[in-house]
Enzyme design. Structure first.
Site, PDB file in Angstrom:
ATOM      1  N   GLU A  39       0.823  -1.278   0.169  1.00 48.12           N
ATOM      2  CA  GLU A  39      -0.139   0.130  -0.009  1.00 48.12           C
ATOM      3  C   GLU A  39       0.893   1.505  -0.091  1.00 48.12           C
ATOM      4  O   GLU A  39       0.478   2.217   0.693  1.00 48.12           O
ATOM      5  CB  GLU A  39      -0.796   0.024   1.242  1.00 48.12           C
ATOM      6  CG  GLU A  39      -2.334   0.237   1.209  1.00 48.12           C
ATOM      7  CD  GLU A  39      -2.844  -0.059  -0.199  1.00 48.12           C
ATOM      8  OE1 GLU A  39      -3.193  -1.370  -0.518  1.00 48.12           O
ATOM      9  OE2 GLU A  39      -3.088   0.884  -1.141  1.00 48.12           O
TER      10      GLU A  39
HETATM   11  C1  LIG Z   1       2.348  -9.857   0.737  1.00 42.86           C
HETATM   12  C2  LIG Z   1       2.282  -8.425  -0.186  1.00 42.86           C
HETATM   13  C3  LIG Z   1       0.910  -8.389  -0.681  1.00 42.86           C
HETATM   14  C4  LIG Z   1       0.864  -7.322  -1.679  1.00 42.86           C
HETATM   15  N1  LIG Z   1      -0.537  -7.046  -2.171  1.00 42.86           N
HETATM   16  C5  LIG Z   1      -0.822  -6.258  -3.341  1.00 42.86           C
HETATM   17  C6  LIG Z   1      -1.906  -6.153  -3.859  1.00 42.86           C
HETATM   18  O1  LIG Z   1      -2.874  -6.523  -3.497  1.00 42.86           O
HETATM   19  N2  LIG Z   1      -2.005  -5.311  -5.105  1.00 42.86           N
HETATM   20  C7  LIG Z   1      -0.871  -4.474  -5.446  1.00 42.86           C
HETATM   21  O2  LIG Z   1      -1.121  -4.109  -6.747  1.00 42.86           O
HETATM   22  N3  LIG Z   1       0.186  -4.725  -5.031  1.00 42.86           N
HETATM   23  C8  LIG Z   1       0.510  -5.443  -3.801  1.00 42.86           C
HETATM   24  N4  LIG Z   1       1.830  -5.760  -3.369  1.00 42.86           N
HETATM   25  C9  LIG Z   1       2.818  -5.133  -4.001  1.00 42.86           C
HETATM   26  C10 LIG Z   1       3.336  -3.627  -2.846  1.00 42.86           C
HETATM   27  O3  LIG Z   1       2.409  -2.705  -2.932  1.00 42.86           O
HETATM   28  C11 LIG Z   1       4.685  -3.319  -3.354  1.00 42.86           C
HETATM   29  O4  LIG Z   1       5.574  -4.492  -2.892  1.00 42.86           O
HETATM   30  C12 LIG Z   1       5.239  -2.062  -2.988  1.00 42.86           C
HETATM   31  O5  LIG Z   1       4.447  -1.095  -3.463  1.00 42.86           O
HETATM   32  C13 LIG Z   1       6.717  -1.785  -3.100  1.00 42.86           C
HETATM   33  O6  LIG Z   1       6.948  -2.188  -4.389  1.00 42.86           O
HETATM   34  P1  LIG Z   1       8.333  -3.136  -4.863  1.00 42.86           P
HETATM   35  O7  LIG Z   1       8.198  -4.222  -4.240  1.00 42.86           O
HETATM   36  O8  LIG Z   1       8.417  -3.087  -6.378  1.00 42.86           O
HETATM   37  O9  LIG Z   1       9.524  -2.140  -4.143  1.00 42.86           O
HETATM   38  P2  LIG Z   1      10.387  -1.145  -4.762  1.00 42.86           P
HETATM   39  O10 LIG Z   1       9.507   0.027  -5.464  1.00 42.86           O
HETATM   40  O11 LIG Z   1      11.487  -1.934  -5.666  1.00 42.86           O
HETATM   41  O12 LIG Z   1      10.858  -0.507  -3.492  1.00 42.86           O
HETATM   42  C14 LIG Z   1      12.194  -0.768  -2.859  1.00 42.86           C
HETATM   43  C15 LIG Z   1      12.835   0.115  -1.812  1.00 42.86           C
HETATM   44  O13 LIG Z   1      13.135   1.268  -2.763  1.00 42.86           O
HETATM   45  C16 LIG Z   1      12.172   2.355  -2.077  1.00 42.86           C
HETATM   46  N5  LIG Z   1      11.931   3.132  -3.058  1.00 42.86           N
HETATM   47  C17 LIG Z   1      11.209   2.871  -4.335  1.00 42.86           C
HETATM   48  N6  LIG Z   1      11.237   4.100  -5.160  1.00 42.86           N
HETATM   49  C18 LIG Z   1      11.538   5.133  -4.432  1.00 42.86           C
HETATM   50  C19 LIG Z   1      11.546   6.574  -4.459  1.00 42.86           C
HETATM   51  N7  LIG Z   1      11.046   7.221  -5.664  1.00 42.86           N
HETATM   52  N8  LIG Z   1      12.042   7.369  -3.426  1.00 42.86           N
HETATM   53  C20 LIG Z   1      12.619   6.644  -2.431  1.00 42.86           C
HETATM   54  N9  LIG Z   1      12.721   5.449  -2.132  1.00 42.86           N
HETATM   55  C21 LIG Z   1      11.917   4.588  -2.794  1.00 42.86           C
HETATM   56  C22 LIG Z   1      11.167   1.595  -1.474  1.00 42.86           C
HETATM   57  O14 LIG Z   1      10.413   2.558  -0.417  1.00 42.86           O
HETATM   58  C23 LIG Z   1      11.840   0.562  -0.808  1.00 42.86           C
HETATM   59  O15 LIG Z   1      12.268   0.556   0.277  1.00 42.86           O
HETATM   60  C24 LIG Z   1       1.976  -6.619  -2.121  1.00 42.86           C
HETATM   61  C25 LIG Z   1       3.135  -6.901  -1.625  1.00 42.86           C
HETATM   62  C26 LIG Z   1       3.277  -7.849  -0.833  1.00 42.86           C
HETATM   63  C27 LIG Z   1       4.821  -8.362  -0.415  1.00 42.86           C
END
Ligand SMILES: Cc1cc2nc3c(=O)[nH]c(=O)nc-3n(C[C@H](O)[C@H](O)[C@H](O)COP(=O)(O)OP(=O)(O)OC[C@H]3O[C@@H](n4cnc5c(N)ncnc54)[C@H](O)[C@@H]3O)c2cc1C
Length: 572
Positions: free
Chosen positions: A430
């Site tokens: 989220e």
């Molecule tokens: C169990 C689980 C359930 C989920 N359920 C859903 C769902 O129902 N629907 C859905 O659509 N998604 C879902 N997600 C996805 C979730 O919303 C994403 O994992 C989350 O938004 C982070 O994206 P990412 O994993 O690609 O991490 P990344 O975006 O790769 O981030 C990695 C790190 O980099 C940081 N970061 C990234 N971009 C920036 C920036 N611009 N500035 C500063 N820091 C940054 C982040 O804060 C984080 O610490 C789920 C994830 C999990 C693990």
């Protein structure tokens, strides 16, 4: 040990801390009088204790699995879900025209929090559906509303949200899923979505996916994204589930916790979907769902913290170890000063995080009821704080709960570790808590800090009013608010956004610390004496509030020294 829904606590907070009365006095929510709210909380609390909590361990020990392309949910989940749906607990705030109860979001927030405390992985299902209901209520055509809302509100169908793709996580604008017009008003949706919570189940008769995808003329980035509803089974002319759509669950993730929630990789191969809202305006529609879900996820953190706290408290009153340092002590570990410190910290922080969560919910209700832009700005400002501080508190409190258990905390049978593992993801999904904090110092300070300063003015006015009764508590709250005001001014003055972002997480935490102190002070005033709430307020204000100074100093460091540490330096 049993879970006890903290219903009296919610009632006290509604009456003395966040003033639900101002909501229920509006015409919009006039029907939600005290008797109605009390009855809802009591009944929902009973359901959480007797129906959801008993299946919590099942979700951990026998998580959801994918068998022959179909999801099989944890033992007992189907029955518990049916009782949630039959009780109306999915749709306490939904529009009565389609079968909802139309109650304030504050009430739903409390119901959701209790459900999270009793079984987080099952609660995630209704939370997703609620967000979908709200998005459809605001942005869908009348036809879509008539087909989907009654089924979602009754719980016969479940809803999911599909944003994330392998290359598009925090950066949703990077998504590649496509939508091609079919020429009959529907669209063909293609692409892969990952991490989709409750992407499928064997409980509801249909699963409806809200999917973000790009139309052929959609520009790159978030401005070119549209939102579609894509059902697993396409409704026939009578609105009943008909033929299977061209979508499937490819796999389920193996996770560190939340095993009862099936987290799916979804494949859409020209699946039939219908546009929600205007073309290319999907992010606005999705934000309706996301704001609701952000507060809901903050509440998940608070709920798990409550469950972990109850567990630790019960254990500390049973476990005998060492000589008691207090006269007349019970001989159990709760007599030891350090264990007392841990339990008091857990309880005080659960209160602070819950108060922020409920204050945000009240602001949402006041926005709905009055359309006043100041309430709208208040709700928008508090949402990232409620999400990040609520979930950080869930993680910190459940981790402390493991520590209170000693070795038994590391042993799965006590259930203490499950809270810690389950809640960890709430700071990630989220919108990560880092992204929440960036939102706070970015978009939420775009008004030049007006919404923040209005809140700070109220905190100071409250501290002034408390000086007569609690001078030793009111003064530190007033002083901390002044420091927070100076920090906010410093952030607003920074032209380079990276200087704001470099300190955004400590700023958010510092802000939450001060808000927590304000609400503790209000609780002491509401209690009007030297009872348990006043003692807890004193503990928080003298021991936990001082953290704000270090956090806010950190928030004003800017980005330069961070980038002075080069990637090579980090690699050494
Ligand atoms: C169990 C689980 C359930 C989920 N359920 C859903 C769902 O129902 N629907 C859905 O659509 N998604 C879902 N997600 C996805 C979730 O919303 C994403 O994992 C989350 O938004 C982070 O994206 P990412 O994993 O690609 O991490 P990344 O975006 O790769 O981030 C990695 C790190 O980099 C940081 N970061 C990234 N971009 C920036 C920036 N611009 N500035 C500063 N820091 C940054 C982040 O804060 C984080 O610490 C789920 C994830 C999990 C693990």
């Amino acid at each position: 040990m049993p879970f006890r829904a903290p219903v009296p606590e919610y009632k006290f907070m509604f009456d003395h801390v966040v003033d639900l009365g101002q909501v229920t006095q509006t015409e919009r929510f006039a029907e939600a009088d005290q008797d109605v709210v009390d009855a809802i909380l009591t009944e929902a609390g009973r359901m959480c204790e007797e129906v959801m909590y008993p299946v919590q361990r099942n979700g951990d020990l026998e998580g959801a699995v994918l068998e022959n392309g179909k999801v099989r949910t944890s033992p007992g989940f189907a029955d518990a879900y049916r009782q949630i749906a039959e009780g109306g607990w999915i749709s306490t705030s939904a529009d009565p025209e389609y079968g909802g109860m139309g109650l304030p979001h504050s009430v739903t927030t409390v119901v959701n929090e209790m459900m999270s405390a009793s079984c987080l992985s099952l609660q995630l299902n209704p939370l997703m559906t609620q967000g979908q209901i709200e998005a459809l209520e605001h942005h869908a055509s009348d036809e879509i509303k008539a087909t989907y809302l009654p089924k979602l509100i009754s719980g016969e169908w479940a809803g999911t949200m599909n944003l994330t793709e392998p290359q598009a996580g925090s950066d949703v604008g990077a998504l590649r899923s496509k939508a091609e017009p079919n020429g009959d008003g529907s669209y063909a949706i293609s692409g892969q979505k990952i991490y989709i919570s409750w992407g499928d189940n064997d409980i509801t008769e249909n699963v409806c996916h809200l999917v973000l995808a790009r139309l052929p003329d959609g520009v790159p980035g978030t401005k070119g994204i549209s939102l579609f509803i894509v059902p697993k089974l396409i409704p026939d002319e009578n609105g009943n589930p008909g033929v299977a759509n061209s979508l499937k669950v490819v796999s389920l993730e193996h996770k560190m916790g939340l095993h009862g929630s099936p987290t799916a990789v979804m494949q859409y191969d020209g699946a039939t979907g219908w546009l929600i809202g205007e073309p290319h305006d999907g992010m606005r529609a999705m934000f309706t769902m996301m704001n609701n879900a952000r507060l809901g996820v903050g509440g998940q953190g608070v709920g798990v913290a409550e469950g972990a706290y109850q567990h630790a408290l019960a254990y500390a009153q049973e476990r005998k170890q060492g000589r008691t340092p207090v006269e007349g002590g019970s001989g159990t570990i709760i007599d030891h000063a350090d264990v007392r410190r841990m339990l008091a910290t857990m309880k005080a922080d659960v209160f602070a995080a819950r108060a922020i969560e409920l204050a945000c919910a009240v602001a949402i209700d006041m926005t709905t009821a009055t359309k006043d832009p100041e309430w709208k700005a208040r709700a928008a400002f508090l949402t990232p704080i409620a999400k990040a501080f609520g979930t950080d508190t869930g993680i910190a409190v459940s981790e402390m709960g493991v520590q209170v258990h000693g070795g038994m905390g590391f042993i799965e049978e006590t259930g203490a570790a499950q809270y810690s593992r389950d809640v960890r993801v709430t700071a990630i999904y989220e919108g990560t808590n880092g992204i929440q904090a960036m939102d706070l110092v970015g978009r939420k300070l775009m008004d030049g800090g007006e919404a923040a300063y209005r809140l700070l003015d109220e905190i100071e006015a409250n501290a002034e009013a408390a000086r007569g009764t609690f001078p030793e508590l009111a003064e530190p709250v007033w002083e901390a608010t002044e420091t927070l005001r100076e920090t906010t001014e410093w952030l607003v003055a920074q032209g380079d956004m990276n200087d704001r972002f470099a300190g955004c997480v400590p700023f958010l935490k510092g802000f939450a610390r001060v808000l927590g102190a304000h609400y503790h002070l209000r609780a002491a005033m509401g209690e009007g004496g030297a009872g348990a709430r006043t003692k807890l307020a004193r503990f928080y204000i003298t021991r936990l509030l001082p953290e704000h100074a270090g956090l806010l100093a950190h928030a004003m460091r800017g980005a330069e020294d961070l980038y002075a540490i080069t990637v090579d330096d980090l690699a050494v």
